[in-house]
Design a protein around this motif. Sequence first.
Motif, mmCIF file in Angstrom:
data_model
loop_
_atom_site.group_PDB
_atom_site.id
_atom_site.type_symbol
_atom_site.label_atom_id
_atom_site.label_comp_id
_atom_site.label_asym_id
_atom_site.label_seq_id
_atom_site.Cartn_x
_atom_site.Cartn_y
_atom_site.Cartn_z
ATOM 1 N N SER A 20 36.399 34.827 36.725
ATOM 2 C CA SER A 20 36.941 35.119 38.055
ATOM 3 C C SER A 20 37.593 36.492 38.086
ATOM 4 O O SER A 20 37.389 37.271 39.013
ATOM 5 N N VAL A 21 38.379 36.780 37.066
ATOM 6 C CA VAL A 21 39.040 38.084 36.989
ATOM 7 C C VAL A 21 37.998 39.185 36.833
ATOM 8 O O VAL A 21 38.030 40.203 37.536
ATOM 9 N N LEU A 22 37.048 38.985 35.939
ATOM 10 C CA LEU A 22 36.018 39.988 35.680
ATOM 11 C C LEU A 22 35.159 40.249 36.917
ATOM 12 O O LEU A 22 34.954 41.404 37.317
ATOM 13 N N LEU A 23 34.665 39.206 37.557
ATOM 14 C CA LEU A 23 33.805 39.399 38.720
ATOM 15 C C LEU A 23 34.583 39.906 39.929
ATOM 16 O O LEU A 23 34.039 40.668 40.726
ATOM 17 N N ALA B 166 39.543 34.939 47.216
ATOM 18 C CA ALA B 166 40.302 36.191 47.105
ATOM 19 C C ALA B 166 39.864 37.175 48.177
ATOM 20 O O ALA B 166 40.690 37.840 48.807
ATOM 21 N N PHE B 167 38.557 37.273 48.410
ATOM 22 C CA PHE B 167 38.078 38.161 49.473
ATOM 23 C C PHE B 167 38.498 37.644 50.844
ATOM 24 O O PHE B 167 38.812 38.423 51.745
ATOM 25 N N TRP B 168 38.512 36.333 51.025
ATOM 26 C CA TRP B 168 38.942 35.758 52.298
ATOM 27 C C TRP B 168 40.421 36.048 52.530
ATOM 28 O O TRP B 168 40.818 36.435 53.628
ATOM 29 N N LEU B 169 41.247 35.893 51.490
ATOM 30 C CA LEU B 169 42.668 36.204 51.602
ATOM 31 C C LEU B 169 42.884 37.688 51.880
ATOM 32 O O LEU B 169 43.749 38.063 52.677
ATOM 33 N N LEU C 198 32.878 31.340 41.689
ATOM 34 C CA LEU C 198 32.470 31.724 43.036
ATOM 35 C C LEU C 198 33.550 31.385 44.059
ATOM 36 O O LEU C 198 33.873 32.205 44.925
ATOM 37 N N LEU C 199 34.138 30.208 43.951
ATOM 38 C CA LEU C 199 35.174 29.815 44.909
ATOM 39 C C LEU C 199 36.431 30.669 44.780
ATOM 40 O O LEU C 199 37.039 31.035 45.795
ATOM 41 N N VAL C 200 36.828 31.001 43.555
ATOM 42 C CA VAL C 200 38.030 31.822 43.367
ATOM 43 C C VAL C 200 37.812 33.227 43.913
ATOM 44 O O VAL C 200 38.649 33.766 44.648
ATOM 45 N N GLY D 193 34.873 44.891 43.354
ATOM 46 C CA GLY D 193 35.626 45.873 44.110
ATOM 47 C C GLY D 193 37.031 45.492 44.526
ATOM 48 O O GLY D 193 37.625 46.196 45.337
ATOM 49 N N LEU D 194 37.573 44.407 44.015
ATOM 50 C CA LEU D 194 38.957 44.091 44.340
ATOM 51 C C LEU D 194 39.882 45.041 43.584
ATOM 52 O O LEU D 194 39.633 45.375 42.430
ATOM 53 N N LYS D 195 40.943 45.479 44.239
ATOM 54 C CA LYS D 195 41.909 46.358 43.579
ATOM 55 C C LYS D 195 42.742 45.605 42.553
ATOM 56 O O LYS D 195 43.153 46.157 41.562
ATOM 57 N N GLN D 196 42.999 44.337 42.832
ATOM 58 C CA GLN D 196 43.805 43.496 41.951
ATOM 59 C C GLN D 196 42.960 42.316 41.476
ATOM 60 O O GLN D 196 41.957 41.958 42.096
ATOM 61 N N SER D 197 43.397 41.705 40.410
ATOM 62 C CA SER D 197 42.734 40.505 39.905
ATOM 63 C C SER D 197 42.869 39.381 40.942
ATOM 64 O O SER D 197 43.899 39.252 41.585
ATOM 65 N N PRO D 198 41.834 38.561 41.122
ATOM 66 C CA PRO D 198 41.958 37.452 42.076
ATOM 67 C C PRO D 198 42.970 36.394 41.633
ATOM 68 O O PRO D 198 43.446 35.630 42.454
ATOM 69 N N LEU D 199 43.286 36.345 40.362
ATOM 70 C CA LEU D 199 44.293 35.416 39.856
ATOM 71 C C LEU D 199 45.465 36.198 39.303
ATOM 72 O O LEU D 199 45.281 37.155 38.558
#
Length: 107
Positions: A6-9, A85-88, A79-81, A14-20
């Motif tokens: 999740s963190v890697l993908l 993260a993109f939805w948030l 995929l859900l995480v 393109g996320l600036k921060q880790s999703p977790l």
Amino acid sequence: NAQGMSVLLGLAFGLKQSPLSPIQVLYSNLICAITLGFVAAIEPPEDGIMALPPRRIGKRLIGRYLLLRILLGTFTLTLLVVASAFWLKSFNFEGNLFSMEDKNDPN
């Protein structure tokens, strides 16, 4: 490991921060370790398990069906995480997932 993927993908997409956040990763590792420890400690042994011969050399520990279930669960959680993260991120105008500031704090 779904947390690592999740963190890697998330960062790869393109996320600036880790999703977790780090505390979320530590908490999920803690819960997984405790629940697996309870299962190992509480489950009664099978009758005659020590009388069985050892498995033959070269036999797989994880069969194809179990491997498929592990991979499906890992990819589904990942995929859900990342999707959440993109939805948030879509609700936050600054594009940050986590914020240490309280916007309503007058100080």
